[in-house]
Design a protein around this motif. Structure first.
Motif, mmCIF file in Angstrom:
data_model
loop_
_atom_site.group_PDB
_atom_site.id
_atom_site.type_symbol
_atom_site.label_atom_id
_atom_site.label_comp_id
_atom_site.label_asym_id
_atom_site.label_seq_id
_atom_site.Cartn_x
_atom_site.Cartn_y
_atom_site.Cartn_z
ATOM 1 N N ALA A 110 0.839 -1.204 0.000
ATOM 2 C CA ALA A 110 0.000 0.000 0.000
ATOM 3 C C ALA A 110 0.868 1.246 0.000
ATOM 4 N N TYR A 111 1.903 1.246 0.819
ATOM 5 C CA TYR A 111 2.794 2.410 0.892
ATOM 6 C C TYR A 111 3.483 2.665 -0.447
ATOM 7 N N ARG A 112 4.040 1.625 -1.030
ATOM 8 C CA ARG A 112 4.775 1.781 -2.289
ATOM 9 C C ARG A 112 3.846 2.243 -3.418
ATOM 10 N N ALA A 113 2.632 1.696 -3.443
ATOM 11 C CA ALA A 113 1.673 2.106 -4.465
ATOM 12 C C ALA A 113 1.257 3.564 -4.265
ATOM 13 N N ALA A 114 1.111 3.980 -3.024
ATOM 14 C CA ALA A 114 0.758 5.367 -2.738
ATOM 15 C C ALA A 114 1.849 6.315 -3.222
ATOM 16 N N LEU A 115 3.073 5.921 -3.000
ATOM 17 C CA LEU A 115 4.192 6.756 -3.434
ATOM 18 C C LEU A 115 4.230 6.891 -4.953
ATOM 19 N N ARG A 116 3.991 5.771 -5.641
ATOM 20 C CA ARG A 116 3.969 5.836 -7.106
ATOM 21 C C ARG A 116 2.800 6.691 -7.599
ATOM 22 N N ALA A 117 1.648 6.535 -6.951
ATOM 23 C CA ALA A 117 0.482 7.334 -7.339
ATOM 24 C C ALA A 117 0.752 8.821 -7.117
ATOM 25 N N LEU A 118 1.437 9.136 -6.039
ATOM 26 C CA LEU A 118 1.751 10.528 -5.747
ATOM 27 C C LEU A 118 2.591 11.149 -6.857
ATOM 28 N N GLN A 119 3.540 10.388 -7.360
ATOM 29 C CA GLN A 119 4.415 10.914 -8.408
ATOM 30 C C GLN A 119 3.639 11.269 -9.673
ATOM 31 N N HIS A 120 2.481 10.631 -9.870
ATOM 32 C CA HIS A 120 1.692 10.868 -11.091
ATOM 33 C C HIS A 120 0.611 11.928 -10.900
ATOM 34 N N THR A 121 0.471 12.476 -9.693
ATOM 35 C CA THR A 121 -0.610 13.451 -9.487
ATOM 36 C C THR A 121 -0.497 14.692 -10.379
ATOM 37 N N PRO A 122 0.706 15.187 -10.703
ATOM 38 C CA PRO A 122 0.746 16.355 -11.596
ATOM 39 C C PRO A 122 0.199 16.059 -12.994
ATOM 40 N N GLU A 123 0.193 14.783 -13.394
ATOM 41 C CA GLU A 123 -0.346 14.415 -14.705
ATOM 42 C C GLU A 123 -1.876 14.411 -14.690
ATOM 43 N N GLN A 124 -2.469 14.381 -13.494
ATOM 44 C CA GLN A 124 -3.925 14.278 -13.379
ATOM 45 C C GLN A 124 -4.603 15.596 -13.035
ATOM 46 N N LEU A 125 -3.824 16.533 -12.514
ATOM 47 C CA LEU A 125 -4.400 17.801 -12.064
ATOM 48 C C LEU A 125 -3.541 18.944 -12.602
ATOM 49 N N ASP A 126 -4.121 19.732 -13.492
ATOM 50 C CA ASP A 126 -3.353 20.770 -14.192
ATOM 51 C C ASP A 126 -2.707 21.774 -13.253
ATOM 52 N N VAL A 127 -3.415 22.139 -12.162
ATOM 53 C CA VAL A 127 -2.868 23.146 -11.262
ATOM 54 C C VAL A 127 -1.570 22.658 -10.613
ATOM 55 N N LEU A 128 -1.446 21.349 -10.411
ATOM 56 C CA LEU A 128 -0.208 20.800 -9.862
ATOM 57 C C LEU A 128 0.907 20.858 -10.898
ATOM 58 N N ALA A 129 0.579 20.513 -12.141
ATOM 59 C CA ALA A 129 1.577 20.546 -13.206
ATOM 60 C C ALA A 129 2.095 21.964 -13.419
ATOM 61 N N GLU A 130 1.177 22.939 -13.386
ATOM 62 C CA GLU A 130 1.573 24.332 -13.587
ATOM 63 C C GLU A 130 2.502 24.821 -12.481
ATOM 64 N N ALA A 131 2.244 24.360 -11.253
ATOM 65 C CA ALA A 131 3.069 24.778 -10.121
ATOM 66 C C ALA A 131 4.330 23.930 -9.970
ATOM 67 N N GLY A 132 4.365 22.785 -10.648
ATOM 68 C CA GLY A 132 5.529 21.913 -10.538
ATOM 69 C C GLY A 132 5.610 21.176 -9.221
#
Length: 542
Positions: free
Chosen positions: A159-181
């Motif tokens: 669960a922990y490892r999957a959460a970490l991988r999912a976190l790394q992909h959050t900027p690809e799912q939410l534009d405001v995160l990608a814009e802020a880096g």
């Protein structure tokens, strides 16, 4: 290795989660750009888990035989009552979902179902779920764990490892995160919490999420930088107020409440159940949001934050009602408290078995009624709680400096050079310098067998800790104290301070004074009765 998830493990998890969030709090705050760029997600998560920890400890105090169901219920309820912000309410709902399933037992298969129920419950609490957030990280963690068939440790680690991988992909799912880096702040907090869970279940020496992240070979989250303007208040298109309150209301009143609040604003999260709810929403009409709660039941602990005013307050000078400068020292012995008061400090007398939470620290600072406050922690375990308290107090207009003194010995050294007539910054620098120039040690009695830097100790052994690390293991207070003192004086020193704990005979101090004079005749020695319970003897060398 644990076969089943049990109440003591819940307690360990909660403690480790609080520590992990305390260490990552400022980093998470800096990542916070969604849903509102107000830089408080890390603090909100920390305060939420802190409330859960207080409730859980109270549960164990009242019933040392607390079972898994009761422990998880206490943790979830404590989080719900103390939930702060959008992320805090979602976290409380995650814990509630886990508690519902773990009432059936803590076997690995049930544990996996609990993670799934937690994610499902969190989605249900959010009026308009958005991917690329804490919700996504929770869902991916639960899905990955559910696919396994191994033991409890494997499930938690997966669960922990999957959460970490999912976190790394959050900027690809939410534009405001990608814009802020940046990655999602709430998701980052959940990674810390799941890392603590993996540590608690494995029973290994907790190295925390950072160590595990490096182990995976994934990019360091520190590589993500927040945008320069992320702490600006929301723009014209965003609701002006954050409204949060607890609500006593029947379950069937919630659909109507959710409908009304959804029309009033956004970021709506309603967590809880069984008649107790935590309501969070961003609106332009704060009064209408509270009135909706009144129609549904009994709202209380109402907190209304005007985003623009809160941002402005952070830069305002202290309130005029507060005057002068105060020093607040946190100690756990009555003798130490008297010493600090004689030196001109206000004192927060802490329970040795329960360190003060951030709310207690903040309230103690408020009682000082000063617009400048220097806080002496005297315990490294208080740094996270003090940081959260300081952030809140600065918003209230208090100018506060937290000196992370690691021992009462360092606190006394800092107090000795305190001068209220100096400029605030100069006083802080002088006190910090005095504390840093003071080496400290303490004697403690081992409660059980354990590995230390000095070897394996057994229950009843006397441990000599120098600068926080076990350096000597002995069988006698006087002999161990003498060895510790010799090692400290080997590096030089002009003044030795000995602070005796509660019930420790004065004869111990006499023996150590004689030992110090024999080794270094030019060194002065002072002895105080500290009254502290945890350590029979504190030693300082300046």
């Amino acid at each position: 290795m644990l076969d089943t998830f049990d109440a003591p493990t819940v307690r360990t998890w909660c403690r480790l989660a609080l520590t992990a969030l305390g260490q990552a709090r400022e980093e998470i705050d800096a990542l916070n750009v969604y849903p509102v760029p107000d830089g408080d997600t890390g603090t909100n998560l920390y305060l939420t888990v802190e409330s859960a920890a207080v409730a859980l400890e109270r549960c164990f105090t009242e019933d040392p035989g607390t079972d898994l169901a009761a422990a998880m219920t206490a943790m979830a309820r404590g989080a719900l009552i103390g939930a702060r912000g959008n992320s805090g309410v979602i976290l409380a709902q995650l814990l509630r979902g886990m508690a519902e399933v773990l009432a059936q037992g803590g076997e690995p298969a049930t544990f996996r179902k609990a993670l799934l129920r937690a994610a499902e419950s969190a989605y249900q609490a959010v009026a308009e779920p958005v991917e690329g957030t804490l919700l996504t990280v929770a869902a991916e963690a639960a899905k990955a764990a559910a696919q396994g068939t191994g033991g409890l440790a494997e499930a938690a680690d997966t669960a922990y490892r999957a959460a970490l991988r999912a976190l790394q992909h959050t900027p690809e799912q939410l534009d405001v995160l990608a814009e802020a880096g940046v990655v999602d702040a709430g998701g980052r907090g959940l990674v810390a919490i799941l890392g603590a869970l993996a540590d608690a279940v494995s029973g290994q020496s907790p190295m925390g999420p950072v160590a595990l992240r490096q182990e995976l070979g994934l990019p360091d989250l520190g590589a993500f930088q927040s945008c320069e303007g992320h702490e600006r208040p929301p723009g014209p298109g965003h609701p002006a107020f954050e409204v949060i309150y607890l609500l006593d209301a029947p379950d069937d009143a919630l659909p109507k409440l959710r409908g009304k609040l959804a029309l009033l604003g956004d970021s709506l999260v309603v967590g809880g159940g069984d008649g107790l709810w935590n309501v969070h929403v961003h609106v332009d009409d704060a009064g209408a949001a509270v009135e909706a709660g009144v129609e549904a039941g009994r709202p209380y602990q109402i907190r209304i934050t005007h985003f623009a005013e809160a941002a402005a307050r952070a830069g305002e000078p202290a309130q005029e009602a507060r005057e002068g400068r105060a020093v607040l020292s946190v100690v756990s012995g009555t003798g130490l408290a008297e010493l600090c008061e004689q030196a001109g400090a206000a004192v927060l007398l802490a329970d040795p078995d329960r360190p003060p939470a951030s709310a207690e620290l903040a309230e103690a600072v408020r009682r000082c009624a000063a617009h400048e406050v220097i806080l002496l922690l005297n315990d490294p375990e208080l740094r996270a709680a003090a940081g959260a308290a300081a952030d809140q107090l600065r918003e209230e207009g208090v100018r506060i400096a937290v000196l992370p003194t690691r021992s009462p010995i360092q606190g006394l050294a800092a107090l000795a050079v305190h001068e209220g007539s100096r400029r605030f910054d100069e006083d802080v620098v002088a006190m910090t310098s005095a504390a840093g120039a003071t080496r400290y040690a303490e004697l403690a009695v081992a409660e059980g067998e354990s590995w230390t830097m000095a070897g394996v100790c057994q229950a009843g052994d006397v441990l000599g800790l120098i600068d926080g690390d076990v350096a000597v293991i002995g069988a006698d207070l006087a002999e161990t104290g003498a060895v510790v003192l010799s090692r400290m004086l080997a590096a030089g020193g002009e003044l030795v301070t000995l602070v005796l704990g509660e019930g420790v005979p004065a004869r111990l101090a006499e023996q150590l004074v004689a030992h110090a004079r024999k080794q270094r005749p030019e060194v002065d020695t002072v002895v105080f009765q500290g009254g502290q319970e945890a350590a029979p003897l504190l030693i300082g060398v300046e």
